[in-house]
Design a protein around this motif. Structure first.
Motif, short mmCIF file in Angstrom:
data_model
loop_
_atom_site.label_atom_id
_atom_site.label_comp_id
_atom_site.label_asym_id
_atom_site.label_seq_id
_atom_site.Cartn_x
_atom_site.Cartn_y
_atom_site.Cartn_z
N SER A 14 3.35 -0.88 -0.93
CA SER A 14 3.29 0.53 -1.58
C SER A 14 3.92 0.37 -3.33
O SER A 14 3.43 0.37 -3.97
N VAL A 64 -7.65 -3.08 -8.56
CA VAL A 64 -8.20 -2.50 -7.56
C VAL A 64 -7.13 -2.90 -6.72
O VAL A 64 -7.07 -2.06 -5.74
N LEU A 65 -5.66 -3.62 -6.88
CA LEU A 65 -5.04 -3.82 -5.63
C LEU A 65 -3.81 -2.66 -6.08
O LEU A 65 -3.22 -1.93 -4.90
N LEU A 77 -5.40 0.74 -4.75
CA LEU A 77 -5.03 0.22 -3.33
C LEU A 77 -3.59 1.04 -2.93
O LEU A 77 -3.70 2.05 -2.36
N GLY A 78 -2.69 0.43 -3.79
CA GLY A 78 -1.57 0.84 -3.82
C GLY A 78 -0.98 2.94 -3.78
O GLY A 78 -0.22 3.37 -2.74
N SER A 129 -2.67 4.52 -3.86
CA SER A 129 -3.34 5.54 -3.23
C SER A 129 -3.39 5.67 -0.99
O SER A 129 -3.15 6.65 -0.75
N PHE A 130 -2.54 4.87 -1.33
CA PHE A 130 -1.78 4.78 0.20
C PHE A 130 -0.62 5.49 0.09
O PHE A 130 0.09 6.22 0.60
N LEU A 152 -9.39 6.33 -3.22
CA LEU A 152 -9.30 5.66 -3.16
C LEU A 152 -11.65 5.83 -3.54
O LEU A 152 -11.87 5.11 -4.33
N SER A 178 -11.13 6.43 -7.56
CA SER A 178 -10.09 5.34 -7.66
C SER A 178 -11.95 4.25 -8.18
O SER A 178 -11.63 3.81 -8.97
N PHE A 179 -12.11 3.83 -7.40
CA PHE A 179 -13.02 3.01 -7.13
C PHE A 179 -14.09 3.27 -7.75
O PHE A 179 -15.08 2.38 -8.46
#
Length: 215
Positions: free
Chosen positions: A113, A158-159, A162-163, A165-166, A203, A206-207
């Motif tokens: 990530s 989106v990707l 995700l990165g 957030s993790f 997430l 973000s989303f």
């Protein structure tokens, strides 16, 4: 080199390593994580429509101190954190193939990530800061909406988020260990649950913004 000189050199190296690790952790959590949460809280105004999003964006960036603060508290810490993080990633020795535990998988994902974030953030800054400045237009809901309708841009965001957030959520747990907040097996387990909750919040923000800008 005398034994005393070697001992002093080793001590100096250990001290530099100690403070580099502390600053790496501090920059990742205090300026960068706080800014990310603030940034996402601004973006979530997209769910209230174009007028609310544009008004919030203007309010958040209108101060003459905004650009100096971004450079001092975001861009420079990001460069330092990224440089040290790349060195850590290069020197790391994952053993997930031999011991495929949850935490060993997190070790791998934190580094994967990190590379993703290092690619995503400069691209995001270019598209939302540099390109508008070069071409003489301002970022607003309509511009972001048009971007999110492009399949490649949508997939990248989106990707990317995700990165982000993790990496931030797991980084919170790692920083808690580094600074002695999460100590012992029980403390580290509670820290993991806290980091998972933080990741879910990131997430959702973000989303929520991405899909609101896409609708």
């Amino acid at each position: 080199m005398s034994a005393h000189a070697a001992e002093l050199e080793s001590s100096g190296t250990s001290l530099r390593h100690f403070w580099t690790k502390k600053l790496f952790s501090f920059f990742g959590i205090v300026p960068l994580a706080l800014y990310t949460v603030w940034h996402l809280c601004n973006n979530i105004y997209a769910v209230r429509g174009p007028a609310a999003f544009d008004a919030r964006l203007l309010e958040a960036t209108r101060s003459p101190l905004y650009q100096p603060a971004i450079w001092l508290f975001v861009y420079l810490p990001f460069v330092f954190h990224a440089a040290v993080g790349l060195a850590v990633t290069w020197k790391g020795s994952p053993n997930v193939t031999r011991i495929p535990t949850f935490r060993n998988w997190k070790f791998i994902l934190q580094r994967v990530s990190a590379i993703g974030v290092l690619l995503f953030v400069p691209a995001h800054v270019y598209k939302t800061k540099i390109e508008p400045w070069r071409e003489g237009f301002s970022i607003d809901f309509a511009h972001m909406h048009a971007g999110m309708l492009e399949p490649v841009t949508f997939a990248v965001y989106v990707l990317g988020m995700l990165g982000v957030s993790f990496h931030l959520a797991n980084g919170l747990w790692l920083a808690g260990i580094t600074w002695g907040v999460f100590t012992g097996p029980n403390g580290q387990r509670r820290g993991e649950w806290l980091s998972i909750l933080f990741g879910i919040v990131l997430l959702l923000l973000s989303f929520g913004a991405i899909f609101a800008l896409r609708r």
